[in-house]
Every structure is written in structure tokens, then in C-alpha cells.
Design a protein around this motif. Structure first.
Motif, short mmCIF file in Angstrom:
data_model
loop_
_atom_site.label_atom_id
_atom_site.label_comp_id
_atom_site.label_asym_id
_atom_site.label_seq_id
_atom_site.Cartn_x
_atom_site.Cartn_y
_atom_site.Cartn_z
N MET A 19 11.23 45.14 23.54
CA MET A 19 12.24 46.03 24.09
C MET A 19 13.06 45.29 25.15
O MET A 19 12.66 44.23 25.64
N HIS A 20 14.22 45.86 25.51
CA HIS A 20 15.10 45.23 26.49
C HIS A 20 15.21 46.10 27.74
O HIS A 20 15.19 47.33 27.66
N LEU A 21 15.33 45.44 28.90
CA LEU A 21 15.45 46.14 30.17
C LEU A 21 16.52 45.45 31.02
O LEU A 21 16.34 44.32 31.45
N PRO A 22 17.65 46.14 31.28
CA PRO A 22 18.67 45.57 32.18
C PRO A 22 18.29 45.81 33.63
O PRO A 22 17.77 46.88 33.98
N LEU A 23 18.52 44.83 34.48
CA LEU A 23 18.18 44.92 35.89
C LEU A 23 19.29 44.34 36.75
O LEU A 23 19.90 43.32 36.40
N HIS A 24 19.55 45.00 37.87
CA HIS A 24 20.47 44.47 38.88
C HIS A 24 19.62 43.94 40.03
O HIS A 24 18.89 44.70 40.66
N ILE A 25 19.68 42.65 40.27
CA ILE A 25 18.82 42.00 41.25
C ILE A 25 19.63 41.71 42.52
O ILE A 25 20.58 40.92 42.48
N PHE A 26 19.24 42.37 43.62
CA PHE A 26 20.02 42.20 44.84
C PHE A 26 19.18 41.80 46.05
O PHE A 26 19.68 41.19 46.98
N GLU A 27 17.88 42.15 46.07
CA GLU A 27 17.04 41.75 47.20
C GLU A 27 16.86 40.24 47.21
O GLU A 27 16.63 39.63 46.17
N PRO A 28 16.94 39.61 48.41
CA PRO A 28 16.82 38.15 48.49
C PRO A 28 15.57 37.58 47.82
O PRO A 28 15.62 36.56 47.13
N ARG A 29 14.42 38.25 48.00
CA ARG A 29 13.18 37.70 47.43
C ARG A 29 13.21 37.72 45.90
O ARG A 29 12.66 36.82 45.25
N TYR A 30 13.87 38.73 45.32
CA TYR A 30 13.92 38.80 43.87
C TYR A 30 15.07 37.96 43.31
O TYR A 30 15.00 37.51 42.17
N ARG A 31 16.09 37.73 44.11
CA ARG A 31 17.11 36.74 43.71
C ARG A 31 16.45 35.36 43.63
O ARG A 31 16.73 34.58 42.72
N SER A 32 15.56 35.08 44.59
CA SER A 32 14.82 33.82 44.57
C SER A 32 13.92 33.74 43.35
O SER A 32 13.80 32.68 42.71
#
Length: 205
Positions: A19-32
Motif C-alpha cells: 500500500m502507499h502512504l503520502p506524508l508531509h515531513i516538516f519536523e527537523p528530526r524527521y527531515r533528518s
């Protein structure tokens, strides 16, 4: 087989194999985390945090999650990412690792697919019938013609992934091994949450 997995704890966000899951990544730790994954194997483990009282930066994790492969990525100028994950394999957390990265990592056992990926005709019919009832009760508009063309695995896991169930119910669906058992649990959950659709306190926790 065990593997080192960078995990993204996110309540209510489930990913299933294929399955597919779209995500918007904005927190610095998760951008890392995304930057690290893109430089290595493009894989991230989606997992739900266990509900706890009060705010905490490192909530305990459920035991079962799903590894996703980054199949689409759009990097924003300000460092944020829009990504799409494709589910690869469910995993069981063996232990959390002591790491220096801002994101959490675990040692995980990758779980094999259990049983058949098809449903009996009666199971499929029961699931589609209950899904129609559930959608009608909650006022959802659904393209049932497109739904009817889905293979059994996509239908079951698609409903499990997007249905408006609570954290405990979603986790229960992820932890079910066989597709037919997951379909049966979905029917039970749609009946439960359909009956309590106007009750904000309805929960399986």
C-alpha cells in the motif's frame, strides 16, 4: 531476519505491505530521517506510539509496524519533504537502539507474509457489503465501481489503512497476520464504529 530500522512514530497513520502512504515531513528530526534514508536504502519504519497520559518526546512504541520504501519524494526549498511510502514488510520491534541521531532507531524482525492473499467469495462479499453500510452511515462518497476492481489484498489493506478507527483498532488490524482474519476484524470494527458513529467517545482502547 532482523534489520536496523529508522522509525517514524505517528498515531493513526498505518502502512501495510504493497500500500502507499503520502506524508508531509516538516519536523527537523524527521527531515533528518528522510535525508538519511535517501542516502542509504530509502526505507523508513512507520509505527504507532502507545497512548500515554501527558506530552512526551519519546512515547513507548507498539511492537508491530511496517517498513516503507520511499518511492516518490519532493524536497522543498525550506528543507521540508513531501514523500510517498510503499509498504514493504511488517516488522516486530526487538529493542530500541541507543543512537545519536535525532530520530529513533530500532532493531526489528521483518515479518513474512502469512497465509493466502486472496479471500473466499463469501468473505469478499461480506466485506464489500459491510463497507457499503459503513460508508452510508457515515455519509462517505465512494466509487464502488473502482472498489470492485481492487484485488483482495488491496481492498482489505486499503480499508484498514484509511478507515476512521481509533489507534487501538488500527493497531489491532496491523497485528493480524492472515488477510482473511484481517477482513473479518474489519467487518467487526465497521459494525462497532458504525453503530457509534455519532459518539465521540467510541473507542476500543
Amino acid at each position: 531476519m532482523s534489520a536496523r530500522v529508522s522509525v517514524f512514530p505517528l498515531a493513526g497513520a498505518l502502512l501495510f505491505p504493497n500500500m502507499h502512504l503520502p506524508l508531509h515531513i516538516f519536523e527537523p528530526r524527521y527531515r533528518s530521517m528522510v535525508s538519511d534514508a535517501l542516502a542509504r536504502d530509502r526505507r523508513i519504519g512507520m509505527i504507532q506510539p502507545r497512548p500515554v497520559g501527558g506530552e512526551t518526546d519519546r512515547p513507548p512504541l507498539f511492537d508491530i509496524g511496517c517498513v516503507g520504501q520511499i518511492v516518490d519524494v519532493e524536497a522543498q526549498a525550506d528543507g521540508r519533504y513531501d514523500i510517498v511510502l510503499r509498504g514493504v514488510s511488517r516488522f516486530r520491534v526487538l529493542r530500541e537502539l541507543d543512537v545519536t541521531t535525532p530520530f529513533r532507531q530500532v532493531e526489528a524482525e521483518l515479518l513474512p507474509v502469512v497465509g493466502d492473499t486472496t479471500l473466499a467469495l463469501a468473505e469478499r462479499a461480506s466485506l464489500e457489503m459491510e463497507a457499503r453500510r459503513f460508508a452510508d452511515r457515515l455519509g462517505y462518497a465512494v466509487d464502488w465501481e473502482s472498489v470492485g476492481r481492487l484485488d483482495d489484498e488491496s481492498l482489505v489493506n486499503g480499508i484498514a489503512q484509511i478507515a476512521p478507527f481509533d489507534v487501538a483498532a488500527k493497531q489491532a488490524l496491523l497485528e493480524v497476520d492472515a488477510l482473511s482474519d484481517r477482513a473479518e476484524l474489519i467487518v467487526q470494527l465497521m459494525q462497532f464504529f458504525g453503530r457509534h458513529g455519532d459518539d465521540e467517545e467510541a473507542t476500543l482502547q
